[in-house]
Design an enzyme around this catalytic site. Sequence first.
Site, short mmCIF file in Angstrom:
data_model
loop_
_atom_site.label_atom_id
_atom_site.label_comp_id
_atom_site.label_asym_id
_atom_site.label_seq_id
_atom_site.Cartn_x
_atom_site.Cartn_y
_atom_site.Cartn_z
N ARG A 110 0.83 -1.20 0.00
CA ARG A 110 0.00 0.00 0.00
C ARG A 110 0.86 1.24 0.00
NH1 ARG A 110 1.81 3.23 4.32
NH2 ARG A 110 1.26 2.43 6.36
N GLU A 209 -6.97 7.25 7.03
CA GLU A 209 -5.95 8.10 7.69
C GLU A 209 -5.37 9.14 6.73
OE1 GLU A 209 -3.02 6.28 10.44
OE2 GLU A 209 -1.53 7.52 9.42
N ARG A 213 -5.59 5.59 0.40
CA ARG A 213 -4.68 4.48 0.65
C ARG A 213 -4.84 3.57 -0.57
NH1 ARG A 213 -2.38 3.53 5.90
NH2 ARG A 213 -1.80 5.61 6.56
N CYS A 255 0.43 10.96 9.17
CA CYS A 255 1.37 10.53 10.20
C CYS A 255 2.78 10.60 9.63
CB CYS A 255 1.03 9.10 10.63
SG CYS A 255 2.14 8.50 11.90
N THR A 257 5.28 9.04 10.25
CA THR A 257 5.95 7.74 10.09
C THR A 257 5.81 7.22 8.65
OG1 THR A 257 3.99 6.48 10.75
CG2 THR A 257 5.56 7.02 12.49
N ARG A 264 4.05 0.55 2.45
CA ARG A 264 4.24 -0.63 3.30
C ARG A 264 3.99 -1.85 2.42
NH1 ARG A 264 2.96 -4.18 7.64
NH2 ARG A 264 0.71 -4.24 7.38
N ARG A 293 4.66 -7.47 12.28
CA ARG A 293 3.42 -7.08 12.96
C ARG A 293 2.62 -8.34 13.24
NH1 ARG A 293 1.25 -1.40 10.23
NH2 ARG A 293 3.20 -0.27 10.54
N GLU A 298 -1.22 -4.16 13.15
CA GLU A 298 -0.39 -3.51 14.16
C GLU A 298 -0.92 -3.79 15.57
OE1 GLU A 298 -0.06 0.59 13.22
OE2 GLU A 298 1.83 0.79 14.29
#
Length: 340
Positions: A110, A209, A213, A255, A257, A264, A293, A298
């Site tokens: 993703r 988020e 995505r 985010c 991160t 990912r 994970r 997560e």
Amino acid sequence: MNPSFFSKKSNCLVKKYLSLKIFNALEHQKTDSGFTLAQAINSGIKNSDSSIGVYAGDAQSYKTFSLLFDPIICEYHEFSKNKKHKPDISRLILPSLDPEEKYIRSTRIRVARNLKGFSFPCHISLSQRRKLEKKIVSALDRLKDDLRGKYYSFESIDEKELKRLKKENLWFQKGDRFQDAAGINSDFPKCRGIFHSFDKRFMVWVNEEDHLRIISLERTSDISSVYNRLSRALPTLNQNLDFSRDKTYGYLTSCPTNIGTSMRAGVHIRLEKLERNKDLLHDLVRTYNLQIRGTGGEKTKIRHAVFDISNRQRLGISESRIIQNLHNGLLAIIKAEQNL
Ligand code: CIR
């Protein structure tokens, strides 16, 4: 010395880097859309177990609050600001990883994208979110061939379809407590939905988020096929959607991160023997710069020895390099499992 609103037990990066001096410099700053420091750090204040504890309300947050965001990003991503982030999403042909499909159950890649000119999900108004949803759905309608599919709005979906999407794991839920404190869940489920291709190998989450995505997935170990589908879809979507991007930090996300490639790429892999030799598995994961994970995502547990293994690095590395590293790491992990 840190402003005292962080819990004593918190080890999050925002607590580490928000010195009184930086707090005083940023306290009254706002981005053009009105996003404040208080909003950016609220999740870290409310959740003492945060790892970084900040969110961006728009692309400009990365500049307005750079005194705070830069050190957090540099530590989290092991990045330095004089490095350049160079994207490369060109196609790849990689040798088969698990030809008998003995270990790898599925592969999923993703990326996150946000559109220029709109606030990010923790700071967007309902009317802007509606406008954004329309714009994204119209771009998705233009996808061709195997990427063609249908958008399911969370507001108008019928019970039967909803049940199917949940059963097939194509669904996304309201954000967790970290995202909630950041404001990402506002007006949920309005203007949210998912698009999936008719063959269910390509999917887009709208207004989760991040604005988008974009996900490619298969119940196979064929990483090249999953990656190449994504590398085809992205430029097509980019023809109609203008993605928020920065020279140093790559694609900008809610985010920090996720900045850089925002990618990912991972597999669900069954490792019965390595589950009993966790030190060896963790050594391999570290060597290839990967992360583990839980089976359900997560912060979940490992069930039936099925691990979710994916890339750790997202910034200062290209998309194609992430996939090659993942491939090399998984080859080594499968070999270790076979040798035990
Ligand atoms: C945190 O700071 O822990 C949350 N805002 C979530 C960060 C993203 N996830 C992660 O680092 N694994």
